[in-house]
Write an enzyme that holds these catalytic residues in place. Structure first.
Site, short mmCIF file in Angstrom:
data_model
loop_
_atom_site.label_atom_id
_atom_site.label_comp_id
_atom_site.label_asym_id
_atom_site.label_seq_id
_atom_site.Cartn_x
_atom_site.Cartn_y
_atom_site.Cartn_z
N ASP A 191 53.34 -61.73 35.58
CA ASP A 191 53.51 -60.54 36.41
C ASP A 191 53.16 -59.31 35.57
O ASP A 191 53.69 -59.13 34.47
CB ASP A 191 54.95 -60.47 36.92
CG ASP A 191 55.17 -59.31 37.88
OD1 ASP A 191 54.88 -59.48 39.06
OD2 ASP A 191 55.62 -58.24 37.42
N ILE A 192 52.27 -58.47 36.09
CA ILE A 192 51.88 -57.26 35.36
C ILE A 192 53.08 -56.31 35.29
O ILE A 192 53.72 -56.03 36.30
CB ILE A 192 50.68 -56.56 36.04
CG1 ILE A 192 49.47 -57.50 36.07
CG2 ILE A 192 50.33 -55.28 35.30
CD1 ILE A 192 48.28 -56.93 36.81
N GLU A 235 50.75 -58.49 42.20
CA GLU A 235 50.35 -58.45 40.79
C GLU A 235 50.78 -59.68 40.04
O GLU A 235 50.82 -59.70 38.81
CB GLU A 235 50.92 -57.19 40.12
CG GLU A 235 52.43 -57.15 40.01
CD GLU A 235 53.12 -56.52 41.21
OE1 GLU A 235 54.24 -56.02 41.04
OE2 GLU A 235 52.54 -56.51 42.31
#
Length: 319
Positions: A191-192, A235
């Site tokens: 996950d960004i 994301e």
């Protein structure tokens, strides 16, 4: 001999040289390329080597008759997609039924009516070309349906399908072995970090390009054909690693974090100053159904720990 891709190649199979010569001359006058085989064994070898567009096959030949040859041709690579026109001196119902049962697309009887032969050859080649174009279009559509258009990696649908296929493969593998060895399966969920802040600061266009860059960075790390990189949603990204132990998956996760940092995508609303990614790594013995059914959830738990820890890192969980 090299044949043009644009001109159909016809393989003529007949044990009578005079019939083969007549067929060759007639078909070459129509603009086709023609290859010859004098019996079933030669036909099978020529088919594999030349991959003809259509086969004209005599029904009555020594050793391997046309019906048996047709059956074997259909079992070869691309055999199911290549039309076979049976040429036979037999016009009884049983012979005609046998021709279609073994996979012939059509038949003509001897003595050959040349006008009928030309029309049937033309029709079968045309139908085969249309079928091949249709299958190519379907493959292209299927590929498009499996790709996330923004990041150009697999989408969530493709990931779900692949995970299901992997479950089925593991079940088969369990039945195939009696030694009870563990079948390891690893998954990385990434996950960004603070991506919402990035979007709010730089705009959705920049956010979309950031997603693309991160996806390509992850893909650059994952090189085995059996592995799958997909956009899981928003994301989030997921990497499925069949036959990979915890150490191997951790190594991949570390490389992913490193590659994303190396992008040096500026992120002013994040203390690191640039885009990073957090990852959770799950490794299970896939022989246990509970682990298979909760693989993503296990990776998500590890991801949560990575975010709680410091972000810009990965955590692992083995079950």
């Amino acid at each position: 001999m090299v044949f043009s891709n644009e001109t159909p190649l016809i393989l003529v199979v007949d044990d009578e040289p005079f019939i083969r010569m007549q067929l060759r001359l007639s078909l070459e006058q129509e603009g086709y390329h023609v290859a010859e085989a004098q019996d079933g064994r030669e036909a099978l070898a020529a088919f594999e080597q030349l991959q003809p567009d259509i086969v004209l096959l005599d029904a009555l030949m020594p050793e391997i008759n046309g019906f048996e040859c047709c059956t074997q041709l259909k079992m070869l690579p691309n055999g199911k997609n290549t039309p076979i026109l049976m040429i036979t001196g037999l016009d009884d119902r049983e012979s005609v039924d046998s021709a279609f049962e073994v996979g012939a697309a059509d038949y003509v009887t001897k003595p050959i009516h040349w006008a009928v032969l030309r029309q049937r050859v033309r029709r079968l080649i045309h139908e085969s070309q249309i079928q091949q174009q249709l299958e190519a279009s379907n493959r292209a559509l299927q590929q498009l349906a499996s790709i996330d258009s923004l990041t150009e990696i697999a989408n969530r649908r493709r990931f779900d399908e692949y995970l299901k296929q992997e479950k089925q493969r593991i079940i088969r593998a369990q039945f195939a072995t009696s030694r009870g060895n563990p079948i390891l399966l690893s998954l990385i969920l990434g996950d960004i970090d603070y991506f919402k802040f990035y979007n709010d600061t730089y705009g959705h266009k920049a956010g979309d390009y950031c997603l693309y860059q991160v996806a390509q960075a992850i893909s650059s790390v994952v090189n085995r054909p059996m592995d799958l990189v997909a956009r899981y949603g928003g994301e989030e990204f997921v990497v499925l690693l069949p036959e990979t132990d915890a150490a191997g998956a951790a190594h991949i996760a570390e490389q992913i974090c490193t590659q994303v940092r190396a992008l040096e995508v500026p992120h002013l609303r994040y203390s690191q100053g640039y885009i990073t990614i957090s990852a959770g790594v799950a490794t299970i013995n896939a022989c246990f159904e509970d682990g298979m059914n909760n693989l993503v959830a296990i990776a998500d738990q590890a991801l949560y720990r990575a975010k709680q820890k410091s972000r810009n890192c990965f955590c692992t969980k083995v079950k």
